[in-house]
Design a protein around this motif. Sequence first.
Motif, PDB file in Angstrom:
ATOM      1  N   HIS A  32      41.085  51.303  41.258  1.00 11.55           N
ATOM      2  CA  HIS A  32      41.736  50.086  41.715  1.00 11.55           C
ATOM      3  C   HIS A  32      40.679  49.091  42.163  1.00 11.55           C
ATOM      4  N   GLY A  33      41.005  47.844  42.080  1.00 11.00           N
ATOM      5  CA  GLY A  33      40.122  46.801  42.566  1.00 11.00           C
ATOM      6  C   GLY A  33      40.375  46.540  44.036  1.00 11.00           C
ATOM      7  N   CYS A  55      32.132  45.084  40.001  1.00  7.89           N
ATOM      8  CA  CYS A  55      33.368  45.856  39.853  1.00  7.89           C
ATOM      9  C   CYS A  55      33.137  47.320  40.234  1.00  7.89           C
ATOM     10  N   ALA A  56      32.066  47.900  39.737  1.00  4.83           N
ATOM     11  CA  ALA A  56      31.775  49.302  40.041  1.00  4.83           C
ATOM     12  C   ALA A  56      31.542  49.495  41.530  1.00  4.83           C
ATOM     13  N   TYR A  57      30.881  48.550  42.165  1.00  3.54           N
ATOM     14  CA  TYR A  57      30.568  48.664  43.580  1.00  3.54           C
ATOM     15  C   TYR A  57      31.816  48.599  44.451  1.00  3.54           C
ATOM     16  N   GLU A  69      39.688  33.918  48.838  1.00  6.76           N
ATOM     17  CA  GLU A  69      40.009  35.332  48.686  1.00  6.76           C
ATOM     18  C   GLU A  69      40.106  35.591  47.183  1.00  6.76           C
ATOM     19  N   ILE A  70      39.342  36.551  46.718  1.00  2.00           N
ATOM     20  CA  ILE A  70      39.337  36.864  45.288  1.00  2.00           C
ATOM     21  C   ILE A  70      39.613  38.344  45.093  1.00  2.00           C
ATOM     22  N   TYR A  71      40.080  38.676  43.910  1.00  2.00           N
ATOM     23  CA  TYR A  71      40.337  40.069  43.548  1.00  2.00           C
ATOM     24  C   TYR A  71      39.231  40.522  42.612  1.00  2.00           C
ATOM     25  N   ILE A  72      38.547  41.589  43.006  1.00  2.00           N
ATOM     26  CA  ILE A  72      37.524  42.192  42.162  1.00  2.00           C
ATOM     27  C   ILE A  72      38.180  43.409  41.508  1.00  2.00           C
ATOM     28  N   PRO A  73      38.425  43.364  40.203  1.00  2.00           N
ATOM     29  CA  PRO A  73      39.091  44.492  39.543  1.00  2.00           C
ATOM     30  C   PRO A  73      38.140  45.676  39.383  1.00  2.00           C
ATOM     31  N   ALA A  74      38.699  46.832  39.078  1.00  2.00           N
ATOM     32  CA  ALA A  74      37.867  48.006  38.811  1.00  2.00           C
ATOM     33  C   ALA A  74      37.072  47.792  37.533  1.00  2.00           C
ATOM     34  N   HIS A  75      37.639  47.065  36.593  1.00  2.00           N
ATOM     35  CA  HIS A  75      36.949  46.698  35.360  1.00  2.00           C
ATOM     36  C   HIS A  75      37.492  45.345  34.915  1.00  2.00           C
ATOM     37  N   ALA A  76      36.606  44.451  34.522  1.00  2.00           N
ATOM     38  CA  ALA A  76      37.014  43.114  34.088  1.00  2.00           C
ATOM     39  C   ALA A  76      36.843  42.974  32.582  1.00  2.00           C
ATOM     40  N   ASN A 121      36.339  40.937  28.954  1.00  2.00           N
ATOM     41  CA  ASN A 121      35.349  39.913  28.599  1.00  2.00           C
ATOM     42  C   ASN A 121      35.785  38.489  28.915  1.00  2.00           C
ATOM     43  N   ASP A 122      37.093  38.221  28.896  1.00  2.00           N
ATOM     44  CA  ASP A 122      37.559  36.854  29.165  1.00  2.00           C
ATOM     45  C   ASP A 122      37.904  36.625  30.642  1.00  2.00           C
ATOM     46  N   HIS A 123      37.558  37.555  31.513  1.00  2.00           N
ATOM     47  CA  HIS A 123      37.852  37.438  32.945  1.00  2.00           C
ATOM     48  C   HIS A 123      36.993  36.332  33.562  1.00  2.00           C
ATOM     49  N   TRP A 124      37.520  35.651  34.572  1.00  2.00           N
ATOM     50  CA  TRP A 124      36.800  34.558  35.224  1.00  2.00           C
ATOM     51  C   TRP A 124      35.472  35.022  35.822  1.00  2.00           C
ATOM     52  N   LEU A 125      35.414  36.255  36.295  1.00  2.00           N
ATOM     53  CA  LEU A 125      34.159  36.773  36.861  1.00  2.00           C
ATOM     54  C   LEU A 125      33.066  36.845  35.794  1.00  2.00           C
ATOM     55  N   VAL A 126      33.416  37.330  34.616  1.00  2.00           N
ATOM     56  CA  VAL A 126      32.451  37.422  33.517  1.00  2.00           C
ATOM     57  C   VAL A 126      31.970  36.023  33.144  1.00  2.00           C
ATOM     58  N   ARG A 127      32.897  35.072  33.077  1.00  2.00           N
ATOM     59  CA  ARG A 127      32.519  33.695  32.752  1.00  2.00           C
ATOM     60  C   ARG A 127      31.643  33.090  33.843  1.00  2.00           C
ATOM     61  N   SER A 128      31.840  33.503  35.071  1.00  2.00           N
ATOM     62  CA  SER A 128      31.092  32.944  36.191  1.00  2.00           C
ATOM     63  C   SER A 128      29.691  33.533  36.329  1.00  2.00           C
ATOM     64  N   ILE A 129      29.589  34.875  36.367  1.00  2.00           N
ATOM     65  CA  ILE A 129      28.295  35.496  36.678  1.00  2.00           C
ATOM     66  C   ILE A 129      27.748  36.393  35.575  1.00  2.00           C
ATOM     67  N   GLY A 130      28.472  36.496  34.465  1.00  2.00           N
ATOM     68  CA  GLY A 130      27.986  37.300  33.345  1.00  2.00           C
ATOM     69  C   GLY A 130      28.501  38.729  33.369  1.00  2.00           C
ATOM     70  N   ARG A 131      28.397  39.378  32.213  1.00  2.00           N
ATOM     71  CA  ARG A 131      28.923  40.724  32.022  1.00  2.00           C
ATOM     72  C   ARG A 131      28.224  41.754  32.916  1.00  2.00           C
ATOM     73  N   GLU A 132      26.902  41.753  32.923  1.00  2.00           N
ATOM     74  CA  GLU A 132      26.158  42.767  33.665  1.00  2.00           C
ATOM     75  C   GLU A 132      26.435  42.687  35.172  1.00  2.00           C
ATOM     76  N   ALA A 133      26.381  41.483  35.736  1.00  2.00           N
ATOM     77  CA  ALA A 133      26.645  41.321  37.169  1.00  2.00           C
ATOM     78  C   ALA A 133      28.091  41.677  37.496  1.00  2.00           C
ATOM     79  N   THR A 134      29.022  41.285  36.617  1.00  2.00           N
ATOM     80  CA  THR A 134      30.437  41.616  36.837  1.00  2.00           C
ATOM     81  C   THR A 134      30.643  43.123  36.840  1.00  2.00           C
ATOM     82  N   ASP A 135      30.053  43.819  35.875  1.00  2.00           N
ATOM     83  CA  ASP A 135      30.186  45.277  35.831  1.00  2.00           C
ATOM     84  C   ASP A 135      29.647  45.917  37.103  1.00  2.00           C
TER      85      ASP A 135
END
Length: 145
Positions: free
Chosen positions: A77-78, A61-63, A35-42, A44-58
Amino acid sequence: MSEDYSFLPPLQAEIATVIGLYATMKLAAEWGGCEIYIPAHAPNDHWLVRSIGREATDGLCAYFAARIEGDGRRAHHGVKITLPLGQAGSREKARRQAIELLDKGASLKEAARGSGLHQRTIQNIRAKLRNERAGASTALARKSS
């Protein structure tokens, strides 16, 4: 025309339409079953950005961001989701790995990530282990009486 991801579990297919197959599989491999939390905006140092990159994370998050109207302002809200499992190998091997991790004191999330099983499955394994071990302790106590 969008890609056909019908060969994936429904939530994975949905995610793949947003961030692509590669990022989806990377996310599933690293966090599948958790179970993970997808924030409304992550940030740059967020684990999601480190995992899948900035563009995919954005995109992710938006979705998934839930927009709630209230007090004349729009709050972002995420959301928590349970990611489908990645390629975890054999089920029995995964269960053995989960038990080993739990015996070493791993948290539910750590055991899920390390074994490739869902956190709920890890909870069930942990409960079964506790019941079996409690039963074994009771049986030993009866024999020694």
